[in-house]
Design an enzyme around this catalytic site. Structure first.
Site, mmCIF file in Angstrom:
data_model
loop_
_atom_site.group_PDB
_atom_site.id
_atom_site.type_symbol
_atom_site.label_atom_id
_atom_site.label_comp_id
_atom_site.label_asym_id
_atom_site.label_seq_id
_atom_site.Cartn_x
_atom_site.Cartn_y
_atom_site.Cartn_z
ATOM 1 N N CYS A 27 56.294 -32.926 34.404
ATOM 2 C CA CYS A 27 57.552 -33.652 34.269
ATOM 3 C C CYS A 27 58.396 -33.524 35.532
ATOM 4 O O CYS A 27 58.031 -34.058 36.571
ATOM 5 C CB CYS A 27 58.299 -33.184 33.019
ATOM 6 N N HIS A 86 54.357 -33.055 28.352
ATOM 7 C CA HIS A 86 54.666 -31.731 27.828
ATOM 8 C C HIS A 86 53.631 -31.384 26.762
ATOM 9 O O HIS A 86 53.218 -32.229 25.976
ATOM 10 C CB HIS A 86 56.064 -31.708 27.223
#
Length: 500
Positions: free
Chosen positions: A330, A435
């Site tokens: 991310c 994630h």
């Protein structure tokens, strides 16, 4: 309608989240339909539900412990700090905007209908709601129009268990002081106290417990020992940041950004006996890791500049140029690219452009709209050291404000079941938005085997560990601790009698 019980603490990080999860597990084992609820959570650890809504990871953990699917109603308000005085405000899983602390404080009573609607939604579906407070109910500056501690307890007519952290010292003063500072009506809601994180022989505490009951006129529900279980932590107060996790031969260095988020992405690595994982925030601690991970962050540009100023960026660049392994997730993935643009001022000043680490041929542009979705797919043709990841399936979720585009010739790292691609690879540098990318046993096994082979060590002993089964075992152990150390008969009676 469900019967509530609320766990409040004498301070932040007193163990409310884990105690809530443990109580929910006990209720589930007893055949009770129960769910967690926290009206307002402040944390950078968040999760995307099946319907694409964002909520705090603590309530996800609690829902897992209860054996139910997490939904945003369990955490109707999530505050994600963007700096020391402001937060992104998420209401019912969607971004409401970014507010200063003072602005949110002035407006928070506007969200009472949101809180009550979410609570009532759960109340119609479950028999018991275990409610978690936040911080301390005796924080005088925050008591006006409270919506998360005693103010919420009054709204839903909940009895309260007050827990204190003895490991941090002064637990009797914590509990007595908290109760003294409450108003009479609030004091009457406290039906039991809990001493948490105790090390030693409980009999040593007996005089203190007797005096506690004498001073407060509230029974002690139990003394919970300090224990070590792999349960998702709520925020950056997590003890996992304090030192090295594990003593295995594989040295993994995770950059501890000032605004680190979703560090639960690393939990599947931390629990492996082959791994020694450490969080580092200064270049002097870099060492010679086998793998460097740049995790998520709420402030990509600010944390990139922080890393550039303190010398960690230089350490990572030299590590990568020598063939070392680097993986970004991310915000960490965004940093690995050549450029990070913020045309609308999502993070920094409008129109700001910052040079990235230039380890991936990528360009990230921040957008006002947050991307939130659960993801499944498989690794593509993986090049470099992690070739064993080729075609390995994965599942996770995306939650980010930017869009990253390739600026050169490189294969995507991941192929999504939606038909699109995600992530990039260049040499031994890899990055993606997903994630939970390490939560799948096959992914962790391939990563660990690769590193052991590079070190000339035996990789054949690495076994797949089912992450879901492992977490279920941890929740069952937590329930055993709760049953052994809390008077559950008293707890059930408190629930039945209610808050009056």
């Amino acid at each position: 309608m469900a019967k509530p019980i609320m766990i409040q603490g004498t301070m932040s990080n007193a163990g409310k989240s884990v105690l809530t999860g443990g109580l929910l597990r006990v209720l589930a084992q007893d055949g009770v339909k129960a769910a967690p609820f926290k009206s307002q959570n402040m944390a950078l650890n968040s999760y995307i539900t099946e319907d694409g809504l964002e909520m705090g990871r603590a309530q996800v953990m609690q829902a897992e412990a209860a054996g139910i699917e997490p939904i945003a109603a369990m955490n109707p308000i999530l505050l994600k700090p963007t700096n020391d005085t402001g937060s992104q405000v998420i209401i019912n899983g969607k971004v409401e905007g970014t507010m200063s602390a003072m602005e949110y404080y002035r407006r928070k009573t506007e969200y009472i209908p949101v809180i009550m609607e979410a609570y009532e939604k759960l109340s119609k579906q479950y028999d018991i709601i275990v409610v978690e407070g936040a911080g301390s109910p005796a924080e005088i500056n925050l008591k006006t129009n409270d919506i998360v501690n005693m103010g919420l307890a009054k709204m839903i007519d909940a009895p309260v268990l007050l827990t204190g952290d003895i490991d941090r010292g002064g637990v009797f003063a914590q509990i007595v002081g908290t109760i003294v500072l409450l108003e009479e009506e609030e004091r009457r809601r406290i039906k039991g106290t809990i001493i948490n994180k105790f090390r030693g022989d409980k009999e040593i505490l007996r005089p203190g417990l007797d005096m506690l009951v004498e001073r407060t006129h509230v029974p002690v529900c139990g003394v919970v020992p300090y224990f070590y279980l792999d349960i998702d932590d709520e925020d950056s107060l997590s003890e996992r940041f304090a030192g090295k996790q594990g003593n295995g031969p594989i040295d993994i260095a995770v950059i501890r950004f000032p605004r680190i988020s979703n560090f639960t992405d690393l939990a599947a690595l931390e629990c492996r006996e082959e791994v020694s994982l450490r969080y580092i925030s200064q270049s002097a601690d870099f060492g010679e890791p086998d793998l460097v991970i740049l995790p998520g962050t709420k402030s990509t540009i600010a944390d990139l500049l922080w890393m550039r100023q303190n010398g960690l960026e230089g350490k990572i660049l030299r590590h990568a140029s020598a063939g070392g392994l680097v993986f970004g997730i991310c915000g960490g993935y965004q940093m690995l690219g050549a450029e990070v643009h913020d045309p609308d001022g999502v993070e920094a000043g409008a129109g700001k452009c910052v040079r990235g680490m230039e380890l991936l041929p990528a360009r990230t542009v921040f957008e006002p709209e947050k991307h939130r979705t659960q993801i499944t797919g498989h690794f593509g043709i993986v090049q470099g050291a992690f070739a064993e990841l080729t075609d390995v399936p994965f599942a996770g979720y995306e939650i980010h404000m930017g869009k990253t585009e390739c600026m050169g010739e490189t294969e995507p790292l991941l192929h999504l079941d939606s038909g699109t691609a995600d992530g990039m690879q260049h040499g031994n540098v890899y990055g993606c938005y997903i994630h939970g990318i390490f939560d799948q046993a096959e992914v962790v096994t391939a990563v660990l085997k690769t590193i052991l082979k590079r070190k000339g060590l035996d990789a054949d002993q690495v076994k797949n560990i089912d992450r879901k089964q492992y977490k279920e075992e941890q929740y069952d152990k937590l329930a055993d601790i709760i049953r052994e150390n809390l008077d559950m008969k008293m707890v059930y009676e408190i629930i039945e009698r209610g808050g009056k």
